[in-house]
Design a protein around this motif. Sequence first.
Motif, PDB file in Angstrom:
ATOM      1  N   SER A 148      43.691  34.561  46.395  1.00 23.06           N
ATOM      2  CA  SER A 148      42.676  34.838  47.089  1.00 23.06           C
ATOM      3  C   SER A 148      42.559  33.280  47.848  1.00 23.06           C
ATOM      4  O   SER A 148      42.733  32.373  47.304  1.00 23.06           O
ATOM      5  CB  SER A 148      41.510  35.096  46.264  1.00 23.06           C
ATOM      6  OG  SER A 148      41.546  36.413  45.509  1.00 23.06           O
ATOM      7  N   PRO A 149      41.920  33.292  49.040  1.00 22.16           N
ATOM      8  CA  PRO A 149      41.862  31.914  49.658  1.00 22.16           C
ATOM      9  C   PRO A 149      40.515  31.239  48.999  1.00 22.16           C
ATOM     10  O   PRO A 149      39.802  31.921  48.607  1.00 22.16           O
ATOM     11  CB  PRO A 149      41.289  32.346  51.149  1.00 22.16           C
ATOM     12  CG  PRO A 149      40.712  33.763  50.994  1.00 22.16           C
ATOM     13  CD  PRO A 149      41.463  34.454  49.894  1.00 22.16           C
ATOM     14  N   ASP A 150      40.683  29.922  49.109  1.00 22.67           N
ATOM     15  CA  ASP A 150      39.626  29.212  48.504  1.00 22.67           C
ATOM     16  C   ASP A 150      38.491  28.973  49.741  1.00 22.67           C
ATOM     17  O   ASP A 150      38.517  29.547  50.748  1.00 22.67           O
ATOM     18  CB  ASP A 150      39.912  27.731  48.096  1.00 22.67           C
ATOM     19  CG  ASP A 150      40.457  26.767  49.007  1.00 22.67           C
ATOM     20  OD1 ASP A 150      40.130  27.133  50.339  1.00 22.67           O
ATOM     21  OD2 ASP A 150      41.124  25.717  48.589  1.00 22.67           O
ATOM     22  N   GLY A 151      37.351  28.177  49.503  1.00 19.70           N
ATOM     23  CA  GLY A 151      36.306  28.119  50.608  1.00 19.70           C
ATOM     24  C   GLY A 151      36.831  27.759  51.785  1.00 19.70           C
ATOM     25  O   GLY A 151      36.325  28.553  52.876  1.00 19.70           O
ATOM     26  N   LEU A 152      37.341  26.878  52.243  1.00 21.48           N
ATOM     27  CA  LEU A 152      37.688  26.472  53.408  1.00 21.48           C
ATOM     28  C   LEU A 152      38.839  27.422  54.093  1.00 21.48           C
ATOM     29  O   LEU A 152      38.690  27.792  55.199  1.00 21.48           O
ATOM     30  CB  LEU A 152      38.458  24.982  53.304  1.00 21.48           C
ATOM     31  CG  LEU A 152      39.236  24.653  54.492  1.00 21.48           C
ATOM     32  CD1 LEU A 152      38.031  24.219  55.678  1.00 21.48           C
ATOM     33  CD2 LEU A 152      39.856  22.962  54.234  1.00 21.48           C
TER      34      LEU A 152
END
Lengths: 96, 210
Positions: free
Chosen positions: A31-35
């Motif tokens: 899963s991608p992080d915030g940025l």
Amino acid sequence: MSRRGCLKAAMVVLLLFAIGLVGYFALSAGSPDGLERVMEDNGVEEGDQLWSAPLDYGGDWGTAFVAGLIGFALTFGAVYLYLKVYLKGGSARRKA
Amino acid sequence: MDPWVVLLGWALAIPVIALAIFRLDRRVDERTVPFMAILAAGIFVAQMLNFPVGGGTTGHLIGATLAVVLLGLNGAIVVMTAILVIQCLVFGDGGLTALGLNLLNMAVIAPLVAYGVLRALKGHEGAAVPVASWASVFLASLACGLMLSASYVISDGAFGIIGSVAIPAMAGWHAVIAIGEAVITSGVVLFLKRVAPEMLEINGPEEAGA
């Protein structure tokens, strides 16, 4: 901090990291992080890299743990050496 | 990112880091060197561990507040810089050109915010660390959103993301991620206070003299 204290602290950090990685692969891997999420949502691609790094963070528990070990050792070594050298220079300057 | 924004990032980050290195030189002593190195290494591995924040997105620790609590402002800036440089050069996490902006956000803005909040809330033991952690992540992400928007404007849309999207999106996700940072940082600080209270006093003289 004593030499023993440091060794103990390092062991504790790495142990927690080893356990934390289990949670990471169970819940977050891929899963991608915030940025990254914001970039993805807006279709922003990363440009060509000027520099290609020799290592990555690994794709499973074992390789990620090794990457963590290498990063831990490198970061420790870099800060330690840098400060040692700097201290030497600093005390030489103070004596002069 | 637009080249001008990249240059601006480097131009703002380098003097602050240089000043921190210079000021650290006068404070650091033989005893604290291994401790600083361990903390830096610990924050490096902590940053690798993402936790889910919902909506298919994850967050991870920056660690700036923890570093400020344990090492003071200058120590934190130097340690965060070392971590970001290694992540970039050795592990390809963040490009080389973006490093200036990453340094500005995570090695300069985040520790400065944490330091400011910690000072402002001095005496309010329970609130200072969580609020500082939350604010440091939130404001660093806001700065990142501003950089993305500035890139978009300057490059006429070739780089970055339009501000009306970038700023709320960055701030929104990181308002949640920052709660994780606050919980983890507070937990670590409370734990250290219990088992090794002397670690929390290492930065005492610097704080008093700053």
